[in-house]
Design an enzyme around this catalytic site. Structure first.
Site, mmCIF file in Angstrom:
data_model
loop_
_atom_site.group_PDB
_atom_site.id
_atom_site.type_symbol
_atom_site.label_atom_id
_atom_site.label_comp_id
_atom_site.label_asym_id
_atom_site.label_seq_id
_atom_site.Cartn_x
_atom_site.Cartn_y
_atom_site.Cartn_z
ATOM 1 N N CYS A 2 2.817 12.687 -2.882
ATOM 2 C CA CYS A 2 3.650 12.093 -1.829
ATOM 3 C C CYS A 2 3.629 13.037 -0.633
ATOM 4 O O CYS A 2 3.948 14.221 -0.754
ATOM 5 C CB CYS A 2 5.072 11.886 -2.331
ATOM 6 S SG CYS A 2 6.251 11.493 -1.022
ATOM 7 N N CYS A 5 6.999 14.763 0.041
ATOM 8 C CA CYS A 5 7.288 15.791 -0.976
ATOM 9 C C CYS A 5 6.482 17.052 -0.674
ATOM 10 O O CYS A 5 6.996 18.170 -0.792
ATOM 11 C CB CYS A 5 6.997 15.282 -2.381
ATOM 12 S SG CYS A 5 8.281 14.177 -3.035
ATOM 13 N N ASP A 28 8.372 13.887 14.038
ATOM 14 C CA ASP A 28 7.301 12.952 13.681
ATOM 15 C C ASP A 28 6.007 13.395 14.365
ATOM 16 O O ASP A 28 6.009 13.806 15.534
ATOM 17 C CB ASP A 28 7.682 11.528 14.123
ATOM 18 C CG ASP A 28 6.824 10.465 13.450
ATOM 19 O OD1 ASP A 28 7.357 9.702 12.621
ATOM 20 O OD2 ASP A 28 5.597 10.401 13.752
ATOM 21 N N ASN A 86 12.360 1.827 7.902
ATOM 22 C CA ASN A 86 11.409 0.783 7.541
ATOM 23 C C ASN A 86 11.341 0.723 6.016
ATOM 24 O O ASN A 86 11.163 1.758 5.365
ATOM 25 C CB ASN A 86 10.031 1.102 8.118
ATOM 26 C CG ASN A 86 10.027 1.096 9.645
ATOM 27 O OD1 ASN A 86 10.668 0.256 10.265
ATOM 28 N ND2 ASN A 86 9.333 2.044 10.250
ATOM 29 N N GLY A 92 7.197 -2.610 7.185
ATOM 30 C CA GLY A 92 6.191 -1.740 7.795
ATOM 31 C C GLY A 92 6.282 -0.290 7.351
ATOM 32 O O GLY A 92 5.827 0.611 8.061
ATOM 33 N N THR A 94 5.164 2.974 5.822
ATOM 34 C CA THR A 94 3.838 3.523 5.502
ATOM 35 C C THR A 94 3.909 4.722 4.565
ATOM 36 O O THR A 94 2.960 4.972 3.840
ATOM 37 C CB THR A 94 3.076 3.928 6.786
ATOM 38 O OG1 THR A 94 3.821 4.917 7.483
ATOM 39 C CG2 THR A 94 2.843 2.730 7.688
ATOM 40 N N HIS A 97 8.372 7.396 0.718
ATOM 41 C CA HIS A 97 9.453 8.345 0.417
ATOM 42 C C HIS A 97 10.502 8.047 1.473
ATOM 43 O O HIS A 97 10.219 8.199 2.677
ATOM 44 C CB HIS A 97 8.911 9.785 0.509
ATOM 45 C CG HIS A 97 9.913 10.870 0.226
ATOM 46 N ND1 HIS A 97 9.637 11.965 -0.577
ATOM 47 C CD2 HIS A 97 11.193 11.052 0.666
ATOM 48 C CE1 HIS A 97 10.697 12.766 -0.632
ATOM 49 N NE2 HIS A 97 11.653 12.236 0.123
ATOM 50 N N HIS A 99 12.961 7.543 4.360
ATOM 51 C CA HIS A 99 13.189 8.391 5.521
ATOM 52 C C HIS A 99 13.785 7.553 6.642
ATOM 53 O O HIS A 99 13.639 6.323 6.664
ATOM 54 C CB HIS A 99 11.882 9.045 5.988
ATOM 55 C CG HIS A 99 10.783 8.067 6.257
ATOM 56 N ND1 HIS A 99 10.008 7.528 5.259
ATOM 57 C CD2 HIS A 99 10.359 7.495 7.414
ATOM 58 C CE1 HIS A 99 9.140 6.678 5.788
ATOM 59 N NE2 HIS A 99 9.339 6.629 7.092
ATOM 60 N N HIS A 101 14.118 7.363 10.858
ATOM 61 C CA HIS A 101 13.625 7.806 12.161
ATOM 62 C C HIS A 101 14.827 7.941 13.098
ATOM 63 O O HIS A 101 15.582 6.977 13.261
ATOM 64 C CB HIS A 101 12.676 6.772 12.761
ATOM 65 C CG HIS A 101 11.451 6.467 11.946
ATOM 66 N ND1 HIS A 101 10.196 6.916 12.288
ATOM 67 C CD2 HIS A 101 11.291 5.747 10.809
ATOM 68 C CE1 HIS A 101 9.305 6.483 11.399
ATOM 69 N NE2 HIS A 101 9.951 5.763 10.494
HETATM 70 P P1 AMP Z 1 7.117 4.727 8.325
HETATM 71 O O1 AMP Z 1 6.003 3.954 8.965
HETATM 72 O O2 AMP Z 1 8.485 4.218 8.633
HETATM 73 O O3 AMP Z 1 6.867 4.883 6.835
HETATM 74 O O4 AMP Z 1 7.093 6.165 8.993
HETATM 75 C C1 AMP Z 1 6.208 7.171 8.608
HETATM 76 C C2 AMP Z 1 6.156 8.142 9.755
HETATM 77 O O5 AMP Z 1 5.621 9.369 9.279
HETATM 78 C C3 AMP Z 1 5.269 7.698 10.920
HETATM 79 O O6 AMP Z 1 6.077 7.590 12.105
HETATM 80 C C4 AMP Z 1 4.224 8.806 11.036
HETATM 81 O O7 AMP Z 1 3.887 9.125 12.366
HETATM 82 C C5 AMP Z 1 4.938 9.967 10.345
HETATM 83 N N1 AMP Z 1 4.051 10.980 9.776
HETATM 84 C C6 AMP Z 1 2.942 10.793 9.032
HETATM 85 N N2 AMP Z 1 2.413 11.971 8.659
HETATM 86 C C7 AMP Z 1 3.206 12.936 9.187
HETATM 87 C C8 AMP Z 1 3.198 14.364 9.166
HETATM 88 N N3 AMP Z 1 2.247 15.062 8.511
HETATM 89 N N4 AMP Z 1 4.180 15.033 9.824
HETATM 90 C C9 AMP Z 1 5.134 14.352 10.493
HETATM 91 N N5 AMP Z 1 5.208 13.010 10.537
HETATM 92 C C10 AMP Z 1 4.265 12.311 9.903
HETATM 93 ZN ZN ZN Z 2 8.157 12.111 -2.054
#
Ligand code: AMP
Ligand code: ZN
Length: 113
Positions: A2, A5, A28, A86, A92, A94, A97, A99, A101
């Site tokens: 993950c 993680c 982000d 999300n 949406g 991605t 885990h 989180h 925003h």
């Molecule tokens: P979500 O689409 O709501 O799952 O948000 C995932 C977020 O994680 C996206 O806004 C990505 O830009 C962000 N993200 C992906 N990889 C990283 C990373 N290594 N460091 C910081 N943010 C990341």
């Molecule tokens: Zn995790």
């Protein structure tokens, strides 16, 4: 594996804004506003449904709300900001885990609701 993680464990670098025992907040990698911080429980939960079912989910969600307030204070978001979660395919999500925003530092115009 993950991604978040790995970030929490320090295996992947991140730009930390705030952390406490239960939550890590970092910037982000692809910001959509001057402030775009991810507030992430340090324990793995897949999404908001998963955390809502867990015995310790409420503790983590309480820590999330405090951390959001801390991030707003640290980044000077006294004029307001937006929190987005999300969830799942249609939402949406991605990174699987849970989180939140925290987006701000500018007048946010692209309102869906
Ligand atoms: P979500 O689409 O709501 O799952 O948000 C995932 C977020 O994680 C996206 O806004 C990505 O830009 C962000 N993200 C992906 N990889 C990283 C990373 N290594 N460091 C910081 N943010 C990341
Ligand atoms: Zn995790």
């Amino acid at each position: 594996m993950c991604l978040f993680c790995d970030i929490i464990e320090g295996k992947i670098p991140s730009t930390k804004v705030y952390e406490d025992e239960k939550v890590l907040c970092f910037r982000d990698i692809n910001p959509v506003a001057p402030t775009h911080v991810l507030v992430v429980p340090k324990k793995h939960f897949d999404d908001i449904i998963d955390i809502s079912k867990a015995d310790d989910g409420a503790e983590y969600l309480g820590a999330v709300s405090k951390a959001i307030a801390k991030v707003a204070e640290i980044d000077g978001l006294g004029n307001g900001f937006r929190v987005i979660n999300n969830c799942g395919e249609d939402g949406g999500q991605t990174v699987k885990h849970v989180h939140f925003h925290v987006i701000g530092g500018v007048k946010l115009t692209e309102k869906m609701i």
